[in-house]
Design an enzyme around this catalytic site. Structure first.
Site, PDB file in Angstrom:
ATOM      1  N   TYR A   1      -2.497  -1.480  10.121  1.00 22.30           N
ATOM      2  CA  TYR A   1      -2.422  -1.549   8.658  1.00 22.30           C
ATOM      3  C   TYR A   1      -1.013  -1.203   8.190  1.00 22.30           C
ATOM      4  CZ  TYR A   1      -4.143  -0.941   3.840  1.00 22.30           C
ATOM      5  OH  TYR A   1      -4.362  -1.047   2.487  1.00 22.30           O
TER       6      TYR A   1
ATOM      7  N   SER B   1       0.850  -1.184   0.000  1.00 24.98           N
ATOM      8  CA  SER B   1       0.000   0.000   0.000  1.00 24.98           C
ATOM      9  C   SER B   1       0.884   1.231   0.000  1.00 24.98           C
ATOM     10  CB  SER B   1      -0.891   0.005   1.252  1.00 24.98           C
ATOM     11  OG  SER B   1      -1.543   1.248   1.429  1.00 24.98           O
TER      12      SER B   1
END
Length: 291
Positions: free
Chosen positions: A155, A142
């Protein structure tokens, strides 16, 4: 892997977003496609879209946290098609919360899906990719695998881990002379369901964050993201940045080093203050969707 015709490609988190777009584009380029997701309804929609385009996908409802199930899925695909050339480990979730307020269970859940799901998929498919003589691993990290963000520690941890894991794997393939390419992907703001399906550890209403994400930060479509990823596979690129935001953040973080944290924290503080989030959060599902 210069083209995908007659190649066998497996994609996790294919019930929506980038995973669905990848499955459709791979099938459109002549690949034989195997897809999975833990959202049975979303997966069924992807199957329908593939069949409407003349493809005959291998489809499995799958929780990528289940190591045995992921290995069984990989073996079943190899048995069904005779080989496997490409795995895209794409399934992911996020849960908002500061380090202090996040219960261990939420941290573990994000890591189990976003990191261990990638590990399971990589290890399960690697022998099949090697045996194919023309294999490729694509692991979806990401933009948050490039820099840290308040309320996204879990995350961040998972996506940074995916990055390190994937970069180490690529070097191992080079050292061993294996016929397996390895690519780590860092999408920026993509129009997927990951924020809409997220929840918060402190039961805060994150609808404002989801609205800002949808209206201001999602500049790239899943279809465009999928094209960029497949182009990266064709060229055996080790790192793929998706979107101008990902390119910009990568440059800023590399230029500033750890000094990026103060200005980024200031932006986060202003955003949080402007949202003035209500105190309660209606129940929502936590789906495994494209990262």
């Amino acid at each position: 892997m210069k083209d995908f015709r007659d190649k066998v490609a497996a994609v996790t988190g294919a019930g929506s977003g980038i995973g669905r777009a990848l499955a459709l584009q791979l099938a459109g380029e002549g690949a034989r496609v195997a897809i999975s997701d833990w959202d049975a309804a979303g997966l069924a929609e992807t199957v329908t879209l593939l069949e409407e385009r003349g493809a005959t996908p291998h489809s499995t409802v799958l929780d990528v946290r289940d190591r045995a199930a992921v290995h069984a899925w990989a073996d079943a695909i190899a048995a069904h098609f005779g080989s496997v050339n490409l795995i895209v480990n794409n399934a992911g979730i996020t849960i908002f919360g500061t380090v202090e307020e996040s219960p261990y269970e939420d941290i573990e859940k994000v890591l189990d899906v976003d990191f261990w799901g990638v590990v399971h998929g990589t290890k399960a498919f690697l022998p099949h990719l090697t045996a194919s003589g023309d294999g490729h691993v694509v692991n979806i990290s990401s933009i948050f695998g490039l820099f840290g963000v308040p309320t996204q520690s879990s995350y961040n941890a998972a996506k940074f881990a995916v990055r390190g894991f994937t970069e180490a794997l690529r070097q191992e393939m080079l050292v061993d002379g294996r016929p397996v390419g390895v690519t780590c992907v860092h999408p920026g703001g993509i129009r997927t369901n990951i924020v809409n399906n997220a929840t918060a550890s402190n039961a805060a209403d994150i609808s404002g964050i989801a609205r800002v994400f949808e209206e201001r930060l999602t500049r790239t479509s899943p279809e465009s993201a999928a094209r960029t990823i497949l182009r990266g596979v064709r060229h055996r690129r080790p790192k793929v940045l998706i979107g101008a935001d990902a390119v910009a953040v990568d440059l800023v973080v590399r230029a500033l080093g750890a000094a990026y944290q103060r200005p980024f924290a200031a932006v986060s503080r202003r955003l949080t203050a402007s949202l003035k989030a209500p105190a309660s959060l209606p129940p929502t599902s936590r789906k495994q969707v494209s990262a």
